[in-house]
Design an enzyme around this catalytic site. Sequence first.
Site, PDB file in Angstrom:
ATOM      1  N   CYS A 281       9.454  38.548  23.597  1.00 29.00           N
ATOM      2  CA  CYS A 281      10.369  39.615  23.174  1.00 29.00           C
ATOM      3  C   CYS A 281      10.229  40.826  24.083  1.00 29.00           C
ATOM      4  CB  CYS A 281      10.081  40.038  21.731  1.00 29.00           C
ATOM      5  SG  CYS A 281      10.677  38.875  20.506  1.00 29.00           S
ATOM      6  N   HIS A 282      11.343  41.502  24.306  1.00 31.72           N
ATOM      7  CA  HIS A 282      11.331  42.727  25.099  1.00 31.72           C
ATOM      8  C   HIS A 282      10.769  43.873  24.268  1.00 31.72           C
ATOM      9  CE1 HIS A 282      14.409  40.323  27.158  1.00 31.72           C
ATOM     10  NE2 HIS A 282      14.022  40.975  28.243  1.00 31.72           N
TER      11      HIS A 282
ATOM     12  N   MET B 209      15.039  39.606  16.199  1.00 35.16           N
ATOM     13  CA  MET B 209      13.618  39.310  16.022  1.00 35.16           C
ATOM     14  C   MET B 209      12.908  40.465  15.322  1.00 35.16           C
ATOM     15  SD  MET B 209      13.311  36.253  16.874  1.00 35.16           S
ATOM     16  CE  MET B 209      11.577  36.207  16.522  1.00 35.16           C
ATOM     17  N   GLU B 210      13.336  41.684  15.603  1.00 35.47           N
ATOM     18  CA  GLU B 210      12.752  42.848  14.945  1.00 35.47           C
ATOM     19  C   GLU B 210      13.093  42.850  13.459  1.00 35.47           C
ATOM     20  OE1 GLU B 210      12.429  43.431  19.167  1.00 35.47           O
ATOM     21  OE2 GLU B 210      14.101  42.731  17.950  1.00 35.47           O
TER      22      GLU B 210
ATOM     23  N   ASP C 205      -0.026  40.097  -0.148  1.00 32.22           N
ATOM     24  CA  ASP C 205      -1.371  40.662  -0.054  1.00 32.22           C
ATOM     25  C   ASP C 205      -1.665  41.615  -1.205  1.00 32.22           C
ATOM     26  OD1 ASP C 205      -3.928  41.254   1.307  1.00 32.22           O
ATOM     27  OD2 ASP C 205      -3.011  43.221   1.633  1.00 32.22           O
TER      28      ASP C 205
END
Length: 160
Positions: A80-81, A116-117, A131
């Site tokens: 990824c950039h 992707m972000e 969690d």
Amino acid sequence: MSEPSLSHIDANGNAAMVDVSDKQITKRTATAQSIVVLGNEIMQHLAGNEIPTKKGPVFQTAIIAGTMAAKKTWDLIPLCHPLALENCKITITINEMNEVVIQCTTTITSKTGVEMEALTGASVAALTIYDMCKAMSHAIVIKETKLISKTGGKNDFTSK
């Protein structure tokens, strides 16, 4: 019709970052979604739009974690950039099936997209909910993470 090619593979079959130097700068957005099933044992603690715990407010913590992760996607996904996001908005709601729905929308004006972000932000928000709630039950399922839409690149996309 030609076969689709993998953008992260060079002519020799090696992994490679996509060269975006010749692409146009456009406003690009992406929205991703993760669904988390917490079950009645945990959902009984829902007070308004939040699950308070000794660790802190679950959903607010997940929003912060997801936002931080979206900004660090390039650190986590090798090809990824590195991007300076202009916006990252995460919402958490409860749907009619009593599931937690996380939506992450990312925005940038750039030569490359931000799906992707958005996917990373939604995923890490879901993992943070797991969690923070695991002390109450381990019967938690992160059911699905998917891209809902993306705009501003070569091809816009909206899931069906």
